[in-house]
Design a protein around this motif. Structure first.
Motif, mmCIF file in Angstrom:
data_model
loop_
_atom_site.group_PDB
_atom_site.id
_atom_site.type_symbol
_atom_site.label_atom_id
_atom_site.label_comp_id
_atom_site.label_asym_id
_atom_site.label_seq_id
_atom_site.Cartn_x
_atom_site.Cartn_y
_atom_site.Cartn_z
ATOM 1 N N ALA A 77 10.710 17.708 29.513
ATOM 2 C CA ALA A 77 9.980 18.355 28.411
ATOM 3 C C ALA A 77 10.809 19.479 27.781
ATOM 4 O O ALA A 77 11.984 19.307 27.485
ATOM 5 C CB ALA A 77 8.621 18.854 28.920
ATOM 6 N N GLY A 78 10.188 20.656 27.609
ATOM 7 C CA GLY A 78 10.822 21.745 26.883
ATOM 8 C C GLY A 78 12.035 22.356 27.541
ATOM 9 O O GLY A 78 12.761 23.136 26.900
ATOM 10 N N GLY A 114 3.497 24.451 21.292
ATOM 11 C CA GLY A 114 3.718 25.823 21.700
ATOM 12 C C GLY A 114 4.583 26.605 20.728
ATOM 13 O O GLY A 114 5.362 26.043 19.965
ATOM 14 N N GLY A 115 4.423 27.925 20.771
ATOM 15 C CA GLY A 115 5.246 28.787 19.942
ATOM 16 C C GLY A 115 4.439 29.653 19.005
ATOM 17 O O GLY A 115 3.219 29.515 18.890
ATOM 18 N N VAL A 116 5.142 30.549 18.318
ATOM 19 C CA VAL A 116 4.464 31.511 17.448
ATOM 20 C C VAL A 116 4.882 31.426 15.981
ATOM 21 O O VAL A 116 4.184 31.965 15.123
ATOM 22 C CB VAL A 116 4.702 32.957 17.951
ATOM 23 N N ALA A 137 9.655 32.082 23.755
ATOM 24 C CA ALA A 137 8.270 31.650 23.564
ATOM 25 C C ALA A 137 8.093 30.136 23.632
ATOM 26 O O ALA A 137 6.996 29.639 23.368
ATOM 27 C CB ALA A 137 7.751 32.161 22.215
ATOM 28 N N GLY A 138 9.151 29.406 23.975
ATOM 29 C CA GLY A 138 9.035 27.951 23.991
ATOM 30 C C GLY A 138 8.597 27.414 22.648
ATOM 31 O O GLY A 138 7.815 26.456 22.571
ATOM 32 N N ASP A 139 9.094 28.018 21.565
ATOM 33 C CA ASP A 139 8.639 27.690 20.217
ATOM 34 C C ASP A 139 9.191 26.336 19.778
ATOM 35 O O ASP A 139 10.385 26.181 19.527
ATOM 36 C CB ASP A 139 9.083 28.788 19.243
ATOM 37 N N ARG A 174 7.346 16.521 18.951
ATOM 38 C CA ARG A 174 6.452 15.792 18.048
ATOM 39 C C ARG A 174 5.020 15.932 18.541
ATOM 40 O O ARG A 174 4.772 15.974 19.749
ATOM 41 C CB ARG A 174 6.810 14.298 17.982
ATOM 42 N N ASP A 175 4.088 15.942 17.599
ATOM 43 C CA ASP A 175 2.676 15.924 17.982
ATOM 44 C C ASP A 175 2.270 14.551 18.492
ATOM 45 O O ASP A 175 1.460 14.425 19.409
ATOM 46 C CB ASP A 175 1.796 16.316 16.786
#
Length: 306
Positions: A77-78, A114-116, A137-139, A174-175
């Motif tokens: 993943a991230g 995730g992310g800001v 932030a794992g953006d 991707r969503d």
């Protein structure tokens, strides 16, 4: 899973990218810490059908402290943004990327993970700020923006140059993943991920400057909820710990995937570690059981370095 033999006594010299000065004399770490609770927690997860890959390496001795299926390639993943950050930092150092180059988020496909950045008013940010958002932030939107600038082929070539054969960044975030998309953002093994973090703190990932830059970005990571929960560090301010704890980490999360890799160094020892758990996320209890295994590892890592 089984522990390796007791580490050798020929401890390597301290690396300049960690802490200056010498540590107090340490005890025999292998005899003092056996990671018994971690092994039991991971064996229980494996018995329930989870796929587990773990690796812990003593940074001074270069010896393996704990290993279990650490060669197996699994989704991470991230955590796959780490090689992306290495490529970006290398571009800054080589002059092929301008840290202040502005990237507009409208050119990047929208993701709601995730992310800001997606919640900020600023529609465009410089590459260096995007790297900070990605690491801290794992953006996902910021990571996609970086990836759109450097490209997957460059990241793959960089991984090859670092000797990583089982770690790969396959796609952006991707969503929804369709049949024509890569099934995962990234793949990796616990062995290579722990080696990658060891290279970062030992100034061996591309160059000393690149290693230091990526380690600095990752030291801002806010996600201390897995193995890092045992450190007691402030998630929002932990790069200069008053107790002399050096800590750098990155996590990865997706449905049924939890991953963490990093470096933890205390007065007696320093370790590079990685744990990947892929499990059936059928209920909150399944998820909590996976998280507890990470926290058990974190507790025993703290006992090892202190």
């Amino acid at each position: 899973m089984a522990l390796p033999p007791e580490p050798r006594n020929d401890a390597a010299s301290h690396r300049g990218s960690r802490r200056s000065g010498r540590r107090p004399p340490r005890r025999a770490a292998a005899g003092r810490r056996t990671f018994t609770a971690t092994l039991k927690a991971l064996d229980d997860l494996a018995a329930s059908g989870a796929k587990v890959s773990v690796r812990v390496t003593d940074l001074d001795r270069g010896t393996t402290v704990l290993a279990g299926d650490d060669y197996v390639t699994l989704p991470v993943a991230g955590l796959g943004v780490v090689p992306l950050l290495i490529e970006v930092a290398a571009g800054f150092e080589e002059g092929t990327l301008d840290p202040l180059e502005i990237i507009d988020r409208t050119i990047v496909g929208q993701v709601s993970g995730g992310g800001v950045w997606q919640h900020l008013r600023a529609p465009a940010l410089p590459l260096t700020d995007l790297a900070v958002l990605t690491a801290a932030a794992g953006d996902e939107l910021a990571a996609n923006a970086l990836l759109s600038r450097v490209g997957l082929p460059a990241v793959r070539a960089r991984l090859e140059s670092l000797g990583c054969t089982s770690t790969a960044l396959l796609d952006g975030f991707r969503d929804v993943r369709g049949p024509d998309d890569a099934p995962h953002v990234a793949l990796g093994s616990a062995r290579e991920l722990s080696q990658l973090f060891a290279a970062l703190v030992n100034s061996q990932a591309v160059s000393a400057g690149v290693s230091a830059q990526v380690a600095e970005w990752l030291s801002l990571n806010h996600d201390l909820s897995l193995a890092a929960a045992a450190t007691g560090l402030d998630p929002f301010r932990h790069e200069n710990d008053e107790h002399g704890l050096l800590f750098v980490n990155k996590t990865g999360r997706d449905a049924g995937i939890r991953v963490e890799a990093g470096v933890l160094a205390g007065p007696r020892a320093g370790v590079a570690y990685a744990l990947i758990v892929c499990f059936d996320d059928l209920s909150i209890l399944h998820r909590v059981r996976a998280h507890e295994a990470f926290r058990t590892l974190g507790t025993e890592l703290m006992e090892y370095v202190f």
